[in-house]
Design an enzyme around this catalytic site. Structure first.
Site, short mmCIF file in Angstrom:
data_model
loop_
_atom_site.label_atom_id
_atom_site.label_comp_id
_atom_site.label_asym_id
_atom_site.label_seq_id
_atom_site.Cartn_x
_atom_site.Cartn_y
_atom_site.Cartn_z
CB ILE A 173 10.79 7.14 -27.67
CG1 ILE A 173 10.05 5.97 -28.60
CG2 ILE A 173 12.24 6.66 -27.18
CD1 ILE A 173 10.64 5.33 -29.68
CE1 TYR A 220 7.82 3.80 -5.42
CE2 TYR A 220 9.49 3.62 -6.61
CZ TYR A 220 8.48 2.94 -5.92
OH TYR A 220 8.21 1.79 -6.16
CG ASP A 271 13.78 7.47 -17.54
OD1 ASP A 271 13.59 6.79 -16.50
OD2 ASP A 271 13.07 7.79 -18.29
CB ALA A 298 -0.97 0.10 1.43
CB ALA A 299 3.86 2.39 -1.10
CE LYS A 316 7.57 1.38 -2.47
NZ LYS A 316 6.71 0.26 -2.19
N1 UDP Z 1 8.92 5.46 -21.11
C1 UDP Z 1 9.03 6.25 -22.58
N2 UDP Z 1 7.89 6.56 -22.74
C2 UDP Z 1 6.79 6.71 -22.21
C3 UDP Z 1 6.90 6.15 -20.62
C4 UDP Z 1 7.91 5.47 -20.54
O1 UDP Z 1 9.86 6.27 -23.28
O2 UDP Z 1 5.75 7.33 -22.38
C5 UDP Z 1 10.59 4.85 -20.89
C6 UDP Z 1 10.99 5.51 -19.65
O3 UDP Z 1 11.78 6.68 -20.01
C7 UDP Z 1 11.78 4.37 -19.21
C8 UDP Z 1 11.12 3.13 -19.79
O4 UDP Z 1 10.14 3.54 -20.79
O5 UDP Z 1 13.22 4.25 -19.87
C9 UDP Z 1 10.17 2.37 -18.86
O6 UDP Z 1 9.46 3.44 -18.07
P1 UDP Z 1 8.59 3.07 -16.86
O7 UDP Z 1 7.99 4.66 -16.31
O8 UDP Z 1 7.43 2.05 -17.41
O9 UDP Z 1 9.15 2.22 -15.86
P2 UDP Z 1 10.36 2.77 -14.92
O10 UDP Z 1 11.74 2.30 -15.37
O11 UDP Z 1 10.47 4.29 -14.94
O12 UDP Z 1 10.14 2.27 -13.46
#
Ligand code: UDP
Length: 323
Positions: free
Chosen positions: A205, A141, A279, A74-75, A145
């Site tokens: 992307i 976040y 990222d 629950a986070a 955790k």
């Molecule tokens: N990503 C993207 N377009 C989007 C959403 C995510 O290019 O609309 C990329 C994001 O930059 C990361 C990967 O997809 O490299 C996975 O992102 P997500 O948010 O699903 O999970 P995260 O790795 O951040 O936990």
């Protein structure tokens, strides 16, 4: 076992509830339904609507259930939101979670399994990432955790609580009955599927100039049922500590888009957008410890199979749980 699942109306919580019930266990779901869905609660589970912030409601629910173990899902989970409102994350993911520890201690619950994250590592120095890598979160976040992992560890050392913190990499996929339905949706696979159905004009992307073979970020996508399996194994195990859960493989954003295109057969409009702050280029789990210690055997090694399950769920629930 009777398992008390805080956050059992969310994505991974609902799939884990289903998995435990399918394996003959009894489940009480405790969820405030802030981001979870009532329809996501398996009808075979007991349901208590409540917020971890309300210690008296939580204590009463745990006392009533008399569980053998607790799983904590629950986070709050949005990295971007945590950068804008850090206290929201520390209040819920740390302070409210302490109430769950308290309720566990007051009711003699032996074991807590905690839903943690690869975000505790921040920008990794070595790949694949093993549990011993430095923990340097780069957002509230991930920090929240990590803080709760440490609280569990102190409860273990000083009060004898048994705990396992499971650090998931990129949870993905669905079961027949339960899938991913976040509002707003920020995760790649559901967003790409929305672009495939025309609910969204295109998929952006976030950066195609990373140091990866196709220039887009690579992640370790792990099926939600494989995560569910690990939770049951962790409940049954005496191991105390933190374990990574991933496949050890990586798929780039472009590979994910291609997989969705293959699975659903639709055209997917794509646009290159700037990098998303924070990222890392690549995240890959070293899950050898979970396999060795828990006997964990992930079943979904292949991205197409993960995407197929997510697409099948979307076909059955075109508007998520809101029907
Ligand atoms: N990503 C993207 N377009 C989007 C959403 C995510 O290019 O609309 C990329 C994001 O930059 C990361 C990967 O997809 O490299 C996975 O992102 P997500 O948010 O699903 O999970 P995260 O790795 O951040 O936990």
């Amino acid at each position: 076992m009777h398992v008390f699942i805080a956050g059992g109306a969310g994505y991974i919580g609902s799939c884990t509830t289903e998995y435990l019930l399918d394996h003959g266990h009894q489940v009480t779901v405790f969820d405030a339904l802030l981001n979870g869905h009532r329809q996501a609660v398996d009808p075979r589970a007991n349901f208590v609507k409540g917020n971890l912030a309300e210690l008296d409601v939580l204590e009463a629910a745990v006392e009533q259930a008399r569980p053998d173990g607790i799983i904590h899902f629950a986070a709050f989970i949005e990295v971007g939101e945590s950068m804008k409102d850090p206290l929201k994350y520390f209040r819920n993911n740390v302070a409210n979670a302490i109430n769950l520890c308290q309720a566990a201690a007051d009711n003699g619950v032996r074991k807590v399994v905690f839903s943690s994250t690869a975000a505790v590592y921040g920008m990794p120095r070595h790949l694949p990432i093993a549990e011993q890598e430095p923990k340097q979160p780069i957002n509230p976040y991930g920090e929240s955790k990590l803080m709760f992992e440490k609280i569990l560890d102190w409860q273990h050392q000083l009060r004898g609580l048994q705990y396992t913190a499971l650090r998931y990499f990129n949870a993905a996929g669905a079961t027949q009955a339960h899938g991913e339905d976040h509002h707003p949706e920020t995760h790649l696979i559901p967003l790409v599927m929305q672009a495939a159905t025309g609910e969204r004009r295109q998929i952006f992307i976030y950066g195609d100039d990373y140091d990866t073979p196709d220039g887009t970020c690579s992640r370790d996508y792990i099926h939600v049922l494989d995560l569910a399996q690990a939770h049951l194994l962790a409940l049954e195990s005496d191991y105390c500590g933190s374990l990574n859960l991933g496949t050890g493989g990586g798929n780039s954003v472009k590979q994910v888009i291609d997989a969705v295109r293959r699975v659903c057969g639709h055209d997917i409009p794509v646009e290159i957008a700037p990098r998303r702050p924070g990222d890392p280029a690549r995240l890959v789990a070293d899950s050898a410890a979970a396999k060795r210690i828990l006997g964990w055997k992930p079943q979904f090694e292949n991205l197409d199979a993960i995407v197929e399950s997510a697409w099948a769920w979307k076909q059955r629930h075109p508007h998520g749980y809101q029907e």
